[in-house]
Design a protein around this motif. Sequence first.
Motif, PDB file in Angstrom:
ATOM      1  N   TYR A 121      -7.614   9.966  -2.627  1.00 32.85           N
ATOM      2  CA  TYR A 121      -8.073   8.508  -1.782  1.00 32.85           C
ATOM      3  C   TYR A 121      -7.863   7.807  -3.116  1.00 32.85           C
ATOM      4  O   TYR A 121      -8.403   7.908  -4.108  1.00 32.85           O
ATOM      5  CB  TYR A 121      -9.092   8.597  -1.091  1.00 32.85           C
ATOM      6  N   LYS A 150       1.003  -1.261  -0.059  1.00 33.52           N
ATOM      7  CA  LYS A 150       0.186   0.096  -0.101  1.00 33.52           C
ATOM      8  C   LYS A 150       1.278   1.559  -0.045  1.00 33.52           C
ATOM      9  O   LYS A 150       0.583   2.311  -0.138  1.00 33.52           O
ATOM     10  CB  LYS A 150      -0.879   0.013   1.086  1.00 33.52           C
ATOM     11  N   SER A 151       1.999   1.240   0.389  1.00 38.13           N
ATOM     12  CA  SER A 151       2.663   1.997   0.035  1.00 38.13           C
ATOM     13  C   SER A 151       3.469   2.201  -0.861  1.00 38.13           C
ATOM     14  O   SER A 151       4.861   1.212  -0.917  1.00 38.13           O
ATOM     15  CB  SER A 151       3.467   2.247   0.901  1.00 38.13           C
ATOM     16  N   ARG A 177      -7.985   0.874   1.690  1.00 37.99           N
ATOM     17  CA  ARG A 177      -7.577   2.175   0.823  1.00 37.99           C
ATOM     18  C   ARG A 177      -6.643   3.391   1.031  1.00 37.99           C
ATOM     19  O   ARG A 177      -5.373   2.733   1.328  1.00 37.99           O
ATOM     20  CB  ARG A 177      -8.680   3.358   0.698  1.00 37.99           C
ATOM     21  N   VAL A 178      -5.339   3.600  -0.153  1.00 42.47           N
ATOM     22  CA  VAL A 178      -4.343   3.950  -0.366  1.00 42.47           C
ATOM     23  C   VAL A 178      -4.806   5.761  -0.042  1.00 42.47           C
ATOM     24  O   VAL A 178      -6.053   6.491  -1.253  1.00 42.47           O
ATOM     25  CB  VAL A 178      -3.439   3.447  -1.142  1.00 42.47           C
ATOM     26  N   LYS A 179      -3.886   6.432  -0.533  1.00 45.58           N
ATOM     27  CA  LYS A 179      -4.255   7.961  -0.132  1.00 45.58           C
ATOM     28  C   LYS A 179      -2.684   8.822  -0.908  1.00 45.58           C
ATOM     29  O   LYS A 179      -0.818   7.794  -0.613  1.00 45.58           O
ATOM     30  CB  LYS A 179      -4.591   8.852   0.803  1.00 45.58           C
ATOM     31  N   THR A 236       2.394   6.657  -1.900  1.00 45.91           N
ATOM     32  CA  THR A 236       1.040   6.568  -1.558  1.00 45.91           C
ATOM     33  C   THR A 236       1.516   5.559   0.270  1.00 45.91           C
ATOM     34  O   THR A 236       2.114   5.501   0.638  1.00 45.91           O
ATOM     35  CB  THR A 236       0.527   5.335  -2.152  1.00 45.91           C
ATOM     36  N   LYS A 237       0.187   6.580   1.322  1.00 41.43           N
ATOM     37  CA  LYS A 237       0.482   5.846   1.882  1.00 41.43           C
ATOM     38  C   LYS A 237      -0.886   4.553   2.697  1.00 41.43           C
ATOM     39  O   LYS A 237      -1.830   5.107   1.338  1.00 41.43           O
ATOM     40  CB  LYS A 237      -0.060   6.914   3.288  1.00 41.43           C
ATOM     41  N   VAL A 238      -1.010   4.183   3.660  1.00 41.56           N
ATOM     42  CA  VAL A 238      -2.228   3.577   3.784  1.00 41.56           C
ATOM     43  C   VAL A 238      -3.333   4.394   4.514  1.00 41.56           C
ATOM     44  O   VAL A 238      -3.045   5.018   5.201  1.00 41.56           O
ATOM     45  CB  VAL A 238      -1.979   2.350   5.351  1.00 41.56           C
ATOM     46  N   TYR A 284      -8.278  -0.200  -1.858  1.00 40.72           N
ATOM     47  CA  TYR A 284      -7.143  -0.494  -2.210  1.00 40.72           C
ATOM     48  C   TYR A 284      -7.558  -1.868  -3.829  1.00 40.72           C
ATOM     49  O   TYR A 284      -8.632  -2.714  -3.303  1.00 40.72           O
ATOM     50  CB  TYR A 284      -6.407  -1.071  -1.130  1.00 40.72           C
ATOM     51  N   SER A 287      -4.758   1.604  -8.336  1.00 44.35           N
ATOM     52  CA  SER A 287      -6.036   2.068  -8.009  1.00 44.35           C
ATOM     53  C   SER A 287      -6.050   3.125  -8.464  1.00 44.35           C
ATOM     54  O   SER A 287      -5.993   3.154  -9.686  1.00 44.35           O
ATOM     55  CB  SER A 287      -5.516   2.698  -6.065  1.00 44.35           C
TER      56      SER A 287
END
Length: 340
Positions: free
Chosen positions: A321, A244-245, A278-280, A271-273, A324, A310
């Motif tokens: 956002y 996710k990162s 989801r990721v952001k 990206t971050k969790v 995932y 994503s």
Amino acid sequence: MRRRLGFITVGSIVLAALTVAQAPAQAGATAAAGSATVVEARATIHGRPSTDADTAARLSTAYWTPERMRAARPAPMPDGVDAPDGEAADRPGRIGAPRDVAAPAAPRTSTTTLSAAGSGQGTQAVNASPGVGRVFFTHDGEDFFCSGGTINNPQANLVSTAGHCVHPGDGGSVWFDNWVYAPEFTEGEPLHGLWSAKEFTSVEGWVDWGYVWWDFAFVTMHPLDGDRLVHVTGGQGLSVNKSKSFSAMLLGYPGEPPFDGQSQYYSSGTTKVAGAQRVKLKNCPLNKGASGGPFLRAWDNDLRFGYVNSVMSYKFSGNMYGPYFDDDVLDIYTVAKNKQ
């Protein structure tokens, strides 16, 4: 000759206020047992099923005049928060082995001169991708636009986008009408033609409940003049179950100031969790209209393709956002990938 996507610093952008595309399911509400269930629908033109490629192309081109495309508004994004209650219970995730289920593919033949203008973060020069385009559709008598990415599927005819770019997510049966895809839309011109939707594939968690962690869809496209989409434009790969990162390239068509939706723009970063599934991307300048554009991993700036991992769903606190991509998404892709 290739024109490259430009860039601007994040600090120079004022983000517009969020608007709500529809009233999403309340945080913490009990989810339907079938949230992961595939939902399919035939695309329509002027409210009638789109079954014939030539007729679809003729009607779509007649409807989407240059004036109508310029007048289309960026589709509202769904409302969202960082960690809504109930997400983990509704979509705990099915994270299997990391997989690239489709590889990027260049066009079979050389295309017209590529051009685009854009924006993003940092100082790198980024080439516009012919595998990203602007989406147009009609809902309740109004014309809107989103973004999407071409996927290199076995039938060479698939586009990835956000669920809210195909259906309002309100549990109703009305899918968006007059849906077309303009790959590498540049300076208001559909460089590779207007491709008409044939069928939508999404998930009950979005269509019936409007949950943002299910905000994705695939769209099967009609051929155009006998050609299949991926053969003309090339296509992105598709990844599932990855970290996710990751280093991400976001491409799309933001339509609120300082953008106008007339050309392709980018934003990049790690990206971050976010929440459970989801990721952001933090401090992302892209806004409404970029919805459905891909989060791309392993971006190749010379090939101008990467792997969709994503899609852009909504903005919250300046961050972009997206849902995932795990085995839940792979299930939906598996249903869509072989549709003629």
